[in-house]
Design an enzyme around this catalytic site. Structure first.
Site, PDB file in Angstrom:
ATOM      1  N   CYS A 115       0.814  -1.221   0.000  1.00 57.24           N
ATOM      2  CA  CYS A 115       0.000   0.000   0.000  1.00 57.24           C
ATOM      3  C   CYS A 115       0.847   1.272   0.000  1.00 57.24           C
ATOM      4  O   CYS A 115       0.340   2.356  -0.282  1.00 57.24           O
ATOM      5  CB  CYS A 115      -0.946  -0.005   1.196  1.00 57.24           C
ATOM      6  N   HIS A 255      -3.044   7.155   3.216  1.00 58.30           N
ATOM      7  CA  HIS A 255      -3.514   5.888   2.654  1.00 58.30           C
ATOM      8  C   HIS A 255      -4.831   5.527   3.323  1.00 58.30           C
ATOM      9  O   HIS A 255      -4.975   5.614   4.542  1.00 58.30           O
ATOM     10  CB  HIS A 255      -2.471   4.799   2.905  1.00 58.30           C
ATOM     11  N   ASN A 285     -10.262  -0.062   0.761  1.00 64.47           N
ATOM     12  CA  ASN A 285      -8.816   0.088   0.727  1.00 64.47           C
ATOM     13  C   ASN A 285      -8.321  -0.351  -0.649  1.00 64.47           C
ATOM     14  O   ASN A 285      -8.323  -1.538  -0.968  1.00 64.47           O
ATOM     15  CB  ASN A 285      -8.197  -0.771   1.834  1.00 64.47           C
TER      16      ASN A 285
END
Length: 328
Positions: A115, A255, A285
């Protein structure tokens, strides 16, 4: 002598067409809409259909960038792509995107850093520009995580979504642009977010498929413990190394891992929630695509003004982490 920096001249994003609600997710996992919305912050996410993949979403995001900047694709000298689930293991995703954009000659390569990947990719692009190697670089984060999810696993299936985001970085000698980066990785957490089969070490087999070992596995408790420590550290370190303090921050682009996590970390830094934005409720996500997707939305909403100081921060598999400081 003026200092060379890289600045963002445009941004873009692309989301799959199919919207998957929590009600649909709950068909295969033992949970509730209240739990998913309260614990994670997700109401819906996008899953790629059979015609959408990492390169096709990346192409759409890249074309948006080019159109907004009003520049020709051939003016791009390099492409850096962050991707976890590429179209194939032959040609890089960047190469597929380059061909689709009709760029005759430019450097392309993919990176994998979970990520945090988009922060890493921007760091590479910034280095290209600051070193004088290139003057214009396309950076893309594109992820098709739905293909790697176990629809019976409550610890992953409700969390993730698919999408792509992109920016174009360009040479500048002005005060605006990236002021600094801070990136790293803690290899002791390699097993916190992983899959048990599908690589060279443990190739796909009938048994691994039946055990769902090819699917993404995540220790959510370990992720929380890591992220709530590394988020504030990344923000503080990039500020310190660039000669700024928390009081100078105008905005934080985080994020989109978990709504509660983002709020917890902002509180730990004593920063008001008005200085960040959260869109995980609509997209889930999206791994390394989450930061550029959010940035693109904020740019389209004219959130930033000249002189604003913005921190980007991300963390993920590896366990990797990174932050960037940008001045408008």
């Amino acid at each position: 002598m003026k200092k060379i920096k890289s600045k963002i001249i445009s941004s873009g994003r692309a989301l799959p067409l199919d919207i998957v609600t929590n009600k649909e997710i709950l068909k295969t996992i033992n949970s509730s809409e209240e739990w998913i919305e309260t614990k994670i912050g997700v109401r819906e996410r996008r899953f790629a259909n059979g015609k959408e993949n990492a390169s096709s979403l990346g192409i759409k995001a890249a074309k948006q960038c080019l159109e907004k900047a009003n520049i020709e694709a051939d003016s791009v000298e390099a492409i850096v792509v962050s991707v976890g689930c590429p179209d194939n293991f032959g040609a890089s995703t960047g190469s597929l995107i380059k061909a689709a954009l009709g760029i005759k000659s430019c450097s392309v390569h993919d990176i994998t850093a979970g990520c945090s990947g988009f922060i890493f990719a921007m760091r590479i692009a910034d280095s290209y520009i600051v070193s004088g190697m290139y003057k214009r670089v396309l950076v893309i984060g594109t992820e098709i995580l739905s293909i790697a999810l176990d629809k019976y696993d409550r610890s992953t299936y409700p969390y993730f979504g698919d999408g792509a985001g992109a920016v174009i970085l360009e040479y500048t000698e002005t005060s605006e642009g990236f002021q600094g980066f801070y990136i790293g990785s803690d290899g002791s957490g390699n097993d916190v977010i992983t899959n048990l089969a599908g690589g060279v070490k443990n190739p796909i087999s009938f048994d691994s498929i039946m055990r769902r070992d090819c699917c993404l596995k995540m220790n959510a408790t370990a992720v929380w413990k890591f992220a709530t420590k590394i988020f504030p550290l990344c923000v503080n370190r990039v500020l310190e190394e660039s000669g700024y303090s928390l009081n100078d921050i105008d905005f934080v682009i985080s994020h989109q891992s978990n709504e509660r996590m983002i709020k917890h970390c902002m509180n730990a830094l004593n920063l008001p929630l008005e200085k960040t934005a959260i869109n995980i409720q609509r997209y889930g996500n999206t791994a390394s695509a989450s930061v550029p997707i959010l940035f693109s939305e904020l740019m389209d909403s004219n959130v930033f003004k000249k002189g604003d100081l913005v921190v980007w921060v991300a963390f993920g598999a590896g366990l990797s982490y990174g932050s960037a400081l940008y001045k408008f």
